[in-house]
Motif scaffolding. Structure first.
Motif, short mmCIF file in Angstrom:
data_model
loop_
_atom_site.label_atom_id
_atom_site.label_comp_id
_atom_site.label_asym_id
_atom_site.label_seq_id
_atom_site.Cartn_x
_atom_site.Cartn_y
_atom_site.Cartn_z
N ASP A 198 0.82 -1.21 0.00
CA ASP A 198 0.00 0.00 0.00
C ASP A 198 0.86 1.26 0.00
OD1 ASP A 198 -2.48 1.38 0.18
OD2 ASP A 198 -2.06 1.78 2.29
N CYS A 253 0.70 5.04 4.57
CA CYS A 253 -0.52 5.55 5.19
C CYS A 253 -0.42 5.48 6.72
CB CYS A 253 -1.76 4.81 4.67
SG CYS A 253 -2.07 3.23 5.47
N CYS A 258 -3.80 -0.99 8.49
CA CYS A 258 -3.12 -1.37 7.25
C CYS A 258 -1.86 -2.16 7.61
CB CYS A 258 -2.75 -0.12 6.44
SG CYS A 258 -1.77 -0.49 4.99
N CYS A 261 1.64 -0.90 5.75
CA CYS A 261 2.23 0.36 6.21
C CYS A 261 2.61 0.27 7.70
CB CYS A 261 1.28 1.52 5.95
SG CYS A 261 0.98 1.78 4.17
ZN LIG Z 1 -1.30 1.56 4.20
#
Ligand SMILES: [Zn+2]
Length: 279
Positions: A198, A253, A258, A261
């Motif tokens: 991501d 992020c 997540c 990240c």
């Molecule tokens: Zn992320």
């Protein structure tokens, strides 16, 4: 023709590109959405022709022609620069097929170019890391390219991955891709510093988008019906590198949910603080 769509000609696109600041002799790396422009008379070739009209014989027009031929996608076709479609829009997919285009041989993140120094731009990409400074992404930045978005935004900003490569970010990874050899047989090759996982800038209103907005380097305007913008690549890289020194996780992020990240947040902070990598 879709009813109610603006009819856009090559001349109109060339006019609009000039109006937002594209000039003769420019090197331009552009991301695009054909349908955002309106109904383009002549289709992708008219758009490419308009870019070539504006930058002229001394200019260089470059597009990403990403393929996603990663080996893990079992049904992926092996990469061949003369056959494999680009997966990032109709205009880029048309550009590499033109007889005077040069396409780099990196299996997943190849680029294609037409114009002066096109052959030089793409040379050796298969031997560098995905966004290596000694490959096309490093060269167009060194040559002062304008990074231009037609109807798309910083969510498509591939050059941000180049900054990650040059800063040797710990979350870039080695992956495998399928390549068709000269003898026609498929083989597996390693792609290094691949942009897996991501990123914050894949979302609208990202941290780096807001930073670039504040920096004042973005120029905006309409090309046909498309909301468009461009930035000088070297200034963009400078702004983003300074931003990462301030906030190492600028491109990751902040969502605790997540996994990607979250895993790389602290290693990224440590890498930037301890190593102060230079580009
Ligand atoms: Zn992320």
């Amino acid at each position: 023709m879709a009813e109610g769509k603006l009819i856009v000609t090559r001349e109109r696109i060339a006019h609009d590109l000039s109006a937002i600041g594209l000039q003769q002799g420019d090197v331009v790396f552009f991301h695009s959405s054909l349908k955002s422009l309106g109904w383009v008379e002549g289709g992708p070739d008219a758009v490419i022709g308009a870019f070539l009209d504006v930058v002229g014989a001394d200019g260089l027009v470059v597009v990403p022609t990403l393929t996603f031929t990663f080996a893990e996608h079992a049904r992926a076709h092996a990469f061949d620069p003369k056959e494999t479609p680009s997966r990032v829009g109709a205009i880029a997919d048309r550009l590499w097929r033109r007889p005077n285009a040069h396409r780099s041989a990196h299996p997943t993140h190849c680029v294609a170019a037409i114009g002066r120094r096109a052959a030089e731009l793409v040379e050796g990409h298969e031997r560098t890391s995905t966004f290596g400074k000694d490959g096309p992404y490093g060269r167009y930045v060194a040559w002062g390219a304008k990074i231009l978005f037609l109807g798309v935004t910083n969510r498509s900003n591939t050059t941000l991955h180049a900054v990650e490569d040059w800063l040797d970010m710990p979350y870039l990874q080695t992956d495998q891709a399928l390549v068709k050899g000269p003898e026609g047989r498929t083989r597996i090759v390693e792609v290094t510093k691949s942009p897996i996982g991501d990123r914050d800038f894949y979302s609208k209103g990202s941290k780096v988008e807001r930073l670039l907005e504040r920096s004042g380097i973005i120029r905006r305007g309409k090309v046909g019906a498309a909301d468009s913008l461009w930035m000088p690549s070297q200034e963009m890289v400078d702004v983003v590198v300074k931003g990462i020194y301030q906030e190492p996780t600028l491109l990751l992020c902040d969502d605790e949910g997540c996994a990607f990240c979250s895993k790389y947040r602290q290693p990224t902070i440590d890498h930037i603080r301890n190593n102060r990598p230079q580009i």
